[in-house]
Write a protein that holds these residues in place. Sequence first.
Motif, PDB file in Angstrom:
ATOM      1  N   PRO A  55       0.813  -1.218   0.000  1.00 31.66           N
ATOM      2  CA  PRO A  55       0.000   0.000   0.000  1.00 31.66           C
ATOM      3  C   PRO A  55       0.843   1.262   0.000  1.00 31.66           C
ATOM      4  CG  PRO A  55       0.042  -0.952   2.170  1.00 31.66           C
ATOM      5  CD  PRO A  55       0.764  -1.909   1.267  1.00 31.66           C
ATOM      6  N   ARG A  56       0.213   2.337  -0.425  1.00 32.96           N
ATOM      7  CA  ARG A  56       0.873   3.640  -0.442  1.00 32.96           C
ATOM      8  C   ARG A  56       0.085   4.609   0.418  1.00 32.96           C
ATOM      9  NH1 ARG A  56       1.287   2.656  -6.382  1.00 32.96           N
ATOM     10  NH2 ARG A  56       3.428   1.968  -6.706  1.00 32.96           N
ATOM     11  N   GLY A  57       0.696   5.719   0.696  1.00 30.01           N
ATOM     12  CA  GLY A  57       0.019   6.796   1.405  1.00 30.01           C
ATOM     13  C   GLY A  57      -0.405   6.401   2.804  1.00 30.01           C
ATOM     14  N   SER A  58      -1.621   6.831   3.172  1.00 23.93           N
ATOM     15  CA  SER A  58      -2.112   6.623   4.535  1.00 23.93           C
ATOM     16  C   SER A  58      -2.295   5.145   4.867  1.00 23.93           C
ATOM     17  CB  SER A  58      -3.428   7.366   4.727  1.00 23.93           C
ATOM     18  OG  SER A  58      -4.415   6.849   3.857  1.00 23.93           O
ATOM     19  N   ARG A  59      -2.492   4.321   3.866  1.00 23.98           N
ATOM     20  CA  ARG A  59      -2.668   2.876   4.128  1.00 23.98           C
ATOM     21  C   ARG A  59      -1.358   2.203   4.538  1.00 23.98           C
ATOM     22  NH1 ARG A  59      -6.725   2.168  -0.543  1.00 23.98           N
ATOM     23  NH2 ARG A  59      -8.640   2.693   0.543  1.00 23.98           N
ATOM     24  N   ARG A  60      -0.261   2.858   4.305  1.00 25.06           N
ATOM     25  CA  ARG A  60       1.041   2.295   4.697  1.00 25.06           C
ATOM     26  C   ARG A  60       1.120   2.151   6.225  1.00 25.06           C
ATOM     27  NH1 ARG A  60       4.695  -0.574   2.365  1.00 25.06           N
ATOM     28  NH2 ARG A  60       6.836  -0.135   2.877  1.00 25.06           N
ATOM     29  N   ALA A  61       0.577   3.118   6.959  1.00 28.20           N
ATOM     30  CA  ALA A  61       0.563   3.033   8.427  1.00 28.20           C
ATOM     31  C   ALA A  61      -0.271   1.842   8.871  1.00 28.20           C
ATOM     32  CB  ALA A  61       0.016   4.323   9.031  1.00 28.20           C
ATOM     33  N   ALA A  62      -1.416   1.637   8.228  1.00 32.49           N
ATOM     34  CA  ALA A  62      -2.272   0.489   8.571  1.00 32.49           C
ATOM     35  C   ALA A  62      -1.545  -0.817   8.276  1.00 32.49           C
ATOM     36  CB  ALA A  62      -3.583   0.551   7.794  1.00 32.49           C
ATOM     37  N   TRP A  63      -0.796  -0.850   7.190  1.00 37.07           N
ATOM     38  CA  TRP A  63      -0.042  -2.046   6.815  1.00 37.07           C
ATOM     39  C   TRP A  63       0.988  -2.383   7.897  1.00 37.07           C
ATOM     40  CZ3 TRP A  63       5.190  -2.762   5.174  1.00 37.07           C
ATOM     41  CH2 TRP A  63       5.447  -3.985   4.546  1.00 37.07           C
ATOM     42  N   TYR A  64       1.733  -1.391   8.342  1.00 38.17           N
ATOM     43  CA  TYR A  64       2.711  -1.622   9.409  1.00 38.17           C
ATOM     44  C   TYR A  64       2.023  -2.025  10.719  1.00 38.17           C
ATOM     45  CZ  TYR A  64       6.872   0.066   6.943  1.00 38.17           C
ATOM     46  OH  TYR A  64       7.932   0.206   6.086  1.00 38.17           O
ATOM     47  N   TYR A  65       0.919  -1.344  11.047  1.00 41.19           N
ATOM     48  CA  TYR A  65       0.199  -1.664  12.277  1.00 41.19           C
ATOM     49  C   TYR A  65      -0.286  -3.118  12.256  1.00 41.19           C
ATOM     50  CZ  TYR A  65      -3.601  -1.991  15.609  1.00 41.19           C
ATOM     51  OH  TYR A  65      -4.432  -2.426  16.622  1.00 41.19           O
ATOM     52  N   LEU A  66      -0.885  -3.526  11.165  1.00 39.01           N
ATOM     53  CA  LEU A  66      -1.394  -4.902  11.076  1.00 39.01           C
ATOM     54  C   LEU A  66      -0.255  -5.917  11.118  1.00 39.01           C
ATOM     55  CD1 LEU A  66      -4.217  -4.359   8.434  1.00 39.01           C
ATOM     56  CD2 LEU A  66      -4.499  -4.754  10.899  1.00 39.01           C
ATOM     57  N   ARG A  67       0.851  -5.618  10.491  1.00 37.31           N
ATOM     58  CA  ARG A  67       2.021  -6.500  10.590  1.00 37.31           C
ATOM     59  C   ARG A  67       2.479  -6.606  12.045  1.00 37.31           C
ATOM     60  NH1 ARG A  67       5.087  -8.202   6.412  1.00 37.31           N
ATOM     61  NH2 ARG A  67       7.034  -7.834   7.520  1.00 37.31           N
ATOM     62  N   GLY A  68       2.511  -5.480  12.735  1.00 40.34           N
ATOM     63  CA  GLY A  68       2.890  -5.498  14.142  1.00 40.34           C
ATOM     64  C   GLY A  68       1.953  -6.348  14.976  1.00 40.34           C
ATOM     65  N   ARG A  69       0.658  -6.226  14.721  1.00 38.10           N
ATOM     66  CA  ARG A  69      -0.324  -7.043  15.452  1.00 38.10           C
ATOM     67  C   ARG A  69      -0.122  -8.527  15.138  1.00 38.10           C
ATOM     68  NH1 ARG A  69      -2.633  -7.121  19.115  1.00 38.10           N
ATOM     69  NH2 ARG A  69      -4.724  -7.667  18.502  1.00 38.10           N
ATOM     70  N   GLY A  70       0.116  -8.842  13.888  1.00 38.97           N
ATOM     71  CA  GLY A  70       0.338 -10.235  13.511  1.00 38.97           C
ATOM     72  C   GLY A  70       1.563 -10.820  14.190  1.00 38.97           C
ATOM     73  N   TRP A  71       2.666 -10.084  14.145  1.00 44.61           N
ATOM     74  CA  TRP A  71       3.893 -10.560  14.793  1.00 44.61           C
ATOM     75  C   TRP A  71       3.707 -10.694  16.296  1.00 44.61           C
ATOM     76  CZ3 TRP A  71       6.765 -13.158  11.878  1.00 44.61           C
ATOM     77  CH2 TRP A  71       7.102 -12.754  10.592  1.00 44.61           C
ATOM     78  N   SER A  72       2.983  -9.766  16.908  1.00 46.85           N
ATOM     79  CA  SER A  72       2.789  -9.850  18.364  1.00 46.85           C
ATOM     80  C   SER A  72       1.952 -11.074  18.728  1.00 46.85           C
ATOM     81  CB  SER A  72       2.159  -8.574  18.916  1.00 46.85           C
ATOM     82  OG  SER A  72       0.807  -8.452  18.551  1.00 46.85           O
ATOM     83  N   LEU A  73       0.970 -11.412  17.905  1.00 43.25           N
ATOM     84  CA  LEU A  73       0.160 -12.601  18.169  1.00 43.25           C
ATOM     85  C   LEU A  73       0.979 -13.884  18.053  1.00 43.25           C
ATOM     86  CD1 LEU A  73      -3.113 -11.514  16.382  1.00 43.25           C
ATOM     87  CD2 LEU A  73      -2.848 -11.975  18.829  1.00 43.25           C
ATOM     88  N   LEU A  74       2.045 -13.823  17.277  1.00 45.58           N
ATOM     89  CA  LEU A  74       2.943 -14.970  17.143  1.00 45.58           C
ATOM     90  C   LEU A  74       4.044 -14.975  18.211  1.00 45.58           C
ATOM     91  CD1 LEU A  74       3.326 -15.130  13.267  1.00 45.58           C
ATOM     92  CD2 LEU A  74       2.065 -16.721  14.726  1.00 45.58           C
TER      93      LEU A  74
END
Length: 189
Positions: A55-74
């Motif tokens: 993703p580009r623009g404002s969705r890039r923050a959401a992409w990083y946030y969701l990756r962080g949530r995924g990694w934390s769940l693991l």
Amino acid sequence: MSVSKLRHYQNYRQLREAQGILELISCNDDLWGLDPEIKRRMACRALSLLQGARPRGSRRAAWYYLRGRGWSLLGKHKRAIRALRAAAKIDPHHIATYLSLAWCLKRIDRLEQSIEILNQAVERAPHHPLVRYNQACYLSLAGQPQLAAMELSIALELKPDLRSRIAGESDFDPIRNHPAFDAALQVIV
């Protein structure tokens, strides 16, 4: 449809699907204690979807946030922290990022950094009850009963329903017998 628009739509769909999977893990885990293997597979699926998205623009923050949530769940907290820090840098007003980042830092014994992160969240959203409640938890663990009690009082004023969590919250064990903690619980909301 142009290739650019198609790719934009695919990125959006992948982000939304990953977000949905992560939300399912979180809400079902709270309610029923999701089987660890199912939880792991779902988090891996979400991360796989995110890996393919660019993703580009404002969705890039959401992409990083969701990756962080995924990694934390693991349980991959250091990877989660890197992703969540990137999300906070892009979108410093997304409070859930700060909550997740502080949670991960606590898990790797960086309690002081957790408190600093939540201080930043308080500056941005002083009336957010979960920020105040989590800050009370971390301050309790850090041996700061007066500050913890103050944050807990504010959290309870903002959201009285949080009172139901206190009895089972082990983070408050270090200050349960402290007069400031008792005073915080006496606040009438």
